[in-house]
Design a protein around this motif. Structure first.
Motif, short mmCIF file in Angstrom:
data_model
loop_
_atom_site.label_atom_id
_atom_site.label_comp_id
_atom_site.label_asym_id
_atom_site.label_seq_id
_atom_site.Cartn_x
_atom_site.Cartn_y
_atom_site.Cartn_z
N LEU A 106 0.83 -1.20 0.00
CA LEU A 106 0.00 0.00 0.00
C LEU A 106 0.86 1.25 0.00
CD1 LEU A 106 -2.87 1.11 0.10
CD2 LEU A 106 -2.74 1.03 2.60
N GLN A 107 1.97 1.24 0.74
CA GLN A 107 2.88 2.38 0.72
C GLN A 107 3.46 2.60 -0.67
OE1 GLN A 107 4.93 0.89 4.59
NE2 GLN A 107 5.54 3.03 4.40
N ILE A 108 3.89 1.51 -1.30
CA ILE A 108 4.49 1.63 -2.64
C ILE A 108 3.48 2.11 -3.66
CG2 ILE A 108 5.52 0.28 -4.52
CD1 ILE A 108 6.83 -1.47 -2.39
N MET A 109 2.27 1.56 -3.62
CA MET A 109 1.27 1.90 -4.62
C MET A 109 0.76 3.32 -4.48
SD MET A 109 0.94 -0.71 -6.64
CE MET A 109 -0.68 -0.65 -7.38
N THR A 110 0.57 3.80 -3.25
CA THR A 110 0.07 5.16 -3.08
C THR A 110 1.08 6.19 -3.58
OG1 THR A 110 0.88 5.06 -0.79
CG2 THR A 110 -1.47 4.64 -1.17
N ASN A 117 -0.33 4.94 -13.50
CA ASN A 117 -1.70 4.46 -13.34
C ASN A 117 -1.65 3.17 -12.53
OD1 ASN A 117 -4.40 4.00 -13.56
ND2 ASN A 117 -4.37 3.44 -15.73
N ALA A 118 -2.09 3.21 -11.27
CA ALA A 118 -1.95 2.09 -10.35
C ALA A 118 -3.31 1.65 -9.85
CB ALA A 118 -1.05 2.47 -9.16
N LEU A 119 -3.48 0.33 -9.70
CA LEU A 119 -4.74 -0.27 -9.25
C LEU A 119 -4.45 -1.21 -8.10
CD1 LEU A 119 -7.79 -0.98 -9.58
CD2 LEU A 119 -7.05 -2.76 -11.20
N TYR A 120 -5.22 -1.08 -7.03
CA TYR A 120 -5.12 -1.96 -5.85
C TYR A 120 -6.42 -2.74 -5.74
CZ TYR A 120 -3.61 -3.41 -1.17
OH TYR A 120 -3.19 -4.13 -0.09
N VAL A 121 -6.33 -4.08 -5.92
CA VAL A 121 -7.49 -4.96 -5.84
C VAL A 121 -7.46 -5.68 -4.51
CG1 VAL A 121 -8.75 -6.86 -6.92
CG2 VAL A 121 -7.44 -5.26 -8.35
N VAL A 168 -1.98 -4.57 -7.81
CA VAL A 168 -1.78 -5.41 -6.63
C VAL A 168 -3.02 -6.26 -6.44
CG1 VAL A 168 -1.60 -5.43 -4.11
CG2 VAL A 168 -0.14 -3.93 -5.44
N ILE A 169 -2.84 -7.57 -6.28
CA ILE A 169 -3.92 -8.50 -5.99
C ILE A 169 -3.75 -8.98 -4.55
CG2 ILE A 169 -5.10 -10.62 -6.67
CD1 ILE A 169 -5.17 -8.49 -8.82
N ASP A 170 -4.64 -8.58 -3.67
CA ASP A 170 -4.53 -8.88 -2.24
C ASP A 170 -5.80 -9.63 -1.78
OD1 ASP A 170 -3.82 -8.97 0.38
OD2 ASP A 170 -3.95 -6.81 0.75
N PHE A 209 1.52 -7.55 -8.67
CA PHE A 209 1.98 -8.11 -7.39
C PHE A 209 0.86 -8.97 -6.82
CE2 PHE A 209 4.65 -4.37 -7.81
CZ PHE A 209 5.88 -4.83 -7.39
N LEU A 210 1.20 -10.21 -6.48
CA LEU A 210 0.26 -11.14 -5.88
C LEU A 210 0.63 -11.35 -4.42
CD1 LEU A 210 0.16 -13.90 -8.68
CD2 LEU A 210 -1.29 -11.88 -8.48
N VAL A 211 -0.30 -11.09 -3.52
CA VAL A 211 -0.07 -11.35 -2.10
C VAL A 211 -0.48 -12.78 -1.81
CG1 VAL A 211 -0.67 -10.70 0.26
CG2 VAL A 211 -0.46 -8.93 -1.50
#
Length: 450
Positions: A106-110, A117-121, A168-170, A209-211
């Motif tokens: 979350l720190q890296i993506m924000t 263009n960044a997406l956090y799933v 990011v896939i979390d 990125f896969l968590v």
């Protein structure tokens, strides 16, 4: 009506079986075979895996143009990634619950969302929970795109249409493909979801990125084939109640393997430690027995750490052998070498070895240091705090060289060490500022310490 075909897949290793069995015939785990429908969820297309027309060409004709890497806010993370995030790569981030996987991503993506263009799933938490964490950590949240979704087809459809540069896939264990009947987190769902996301990442040149959760044994949950699908596997190590976290690359197609990055967990998230040796060298002011500094090689750099030993007389029967931070089998072998070649009898003593700071050492360059701290604790002979010891010990009692010996000595010299005990083959060819004592046999080490 066509007969539905099923197969039984091991949840531990991913092996197939035509019938249910109590024990997996491949990994010998019990009660891990789960019935799964045999279906193919792969997208059929005339283009290849990376989204280009398949054709045969010579190796010399392959384009060597490199994509510019995307630098993260943390230089330690970029070091582990091999110099930055590669567009089109798929990286698996694993670690124990609460270790900081979601926090660091979350720190890296924000921060990167301000330029890319960044997406956090998120499939585990609600959008409100992620927003509250970002607010608590005081992160910029104006540009980051959020999606609460577990359907992999819908996620891949969005990526195909909008082409985000970072995703990011979390977490991957919550993702599912509707055409599969098995529950999310199962072998089939994890494998097919990761495969579909990887194909989409290659076609759209999106860094994904896969968590991944880990099992009780410390491995990524789901089949081991998941680690073969992705381009890089990053593990976050450390104690959940401790402060420091070790980010280690277990597999990396774009950089060095076993590269290590050190972070400190705070209430504002992860903070990188740019000089890891400093945090492992917080020793007592006075010289104490059973303690010495070692130099371990992690990826592309040396790191100084402290190893301690406590040899205590046992009066209760079976002596104990405990090793924290290194292989217990290695300790047992070194104790046998001590008894054979130095006539040191430890059958009536408990032996405890600890690598300070929670770091795990997998190399043999600390063999000589382990023997040194055992002798120091046994005879109550302190080792000077400005000494450093490195070397591998063979079964015949000889001291064998270690790789990158000059670089290790240079790192020790930068931190003010005055004396180094090294194998004869690692003796510097030219004069150095630090005093170097080169030895060939264990008896020479005992003469120096006792």
């Amino acid at each position: 009506m066509a007969k539905v075909k099923t197969s039984y897949i091991c949840q531990a290793c991913g092996a197939f079986s035509t019938k249910w069995q109590g024990q997996c015939p491949d990994c010998f785990e019990w009660n891990t075979l789960v019935e799964t429908l045999i279906q193919s969820t792969s997208i059929t297309s005339k283009v290849g895996y990376a989204g280009v027309q398949t054709r045969v060409q010579k190796l010399s004709e392959v384009s060597l143009a490199e994509y510019p890497r995307i630098g993260s806010p943390f230089s330690e993370f970029d070091r582990v990634m091999g110099g930055g995030i590669v567009p089109g790569s798929v990286t698996l981030i694993g670690g124990d619950p609460g270790i900081g996987k979601s926090s660091i991503l979350l720190q890296i993506m924000t921060v990167l969302s301000l330029q890319y263009n960044a997406l956090y799933v998120t499939g585990e938490e609600s959008l409100e929970q992620v927003a509250l964490r970002a607010k608590r950590m005081q992160l910029p949240s104006d540009k980051l795109l959020m999606m609460s979704q577990t359907n992999v087809e819908l996620i891949c459809q969005y990526i195909e249409q909008n082409r985000p540069q970072l995703v990011v896939i979390d977490s991957i264990q919550t993702m599912q493909i509707e055409s599969l009947q098995s529950a999310p987190g199962g072998v089939a769902q994890v494998r097919e979801s990761a495969s579909l996301l990887t194909q989409t990442a290659k076609r759209t040149n999106t860094a994904v990125f896969l968590v991944g959760h880990v099992t009780k044994s410390g491995e990524v949950a789901g089949p081991r084939v998941l680690e073969h699908i992705v381009d890089a596997v990053i593990f976050i190590e450390g104690q959940a109640d401790g402060r420091y976290r070790m980010v280690r690359a277990m597999k990396n197609r774009f950089g060095a393997v076993n590269e290590l990055g050190v972070f400190a967990m705070t209430d504002k998230g992860m903070r990188e430690v740019k000089n890891p040796s400093a945090i492992f060298l917080n020793r007592a002011d006075d010289d104490i027995s059973g303690s010495v500094i070692i130099s371990i090689w992690e990826g592309t750099r040396p790191i100084l750490a402290e190893v301690q030993a406590l040899v205590n007389e046992n009066g209760y029967g079976q002596p104990r052998r405990l090793a924290v931070g290194l292989d217990p089998n290695r300790l047992a072998m070194l104790l046998a070498v001590l008894q054979r070649h130095l006539a040191v009898q430890l059958a009536d003593f408990d032996v405890f070895i600890n690598v300070v700071g929670g770091i795990k050492v997998n190399e043999t360059s600390i063999d000589l240091a382990i023997i040194a701290v055992i002798l120091s604790s046994l005879y109550s002979k302190p080792i000077a705090k400005d000494w450093i010891i490195l070397g591998e010990v063979g079964l015949s009692g000889e001291i064998r060289p270690v790789p990158y010996g000059q670089e290790r000595l240079h790192e020790a010299q930068k931190h003010g060490f005055k004396h180094a005990i090294v194998p004869m083959s690692n003796a510097p060819k030219k004069e150095v500022e630090i005093k170097v004592t080169a030895i060939k046999k264990l008896k020479e080490l005992k003469d120096l310490l006792v």
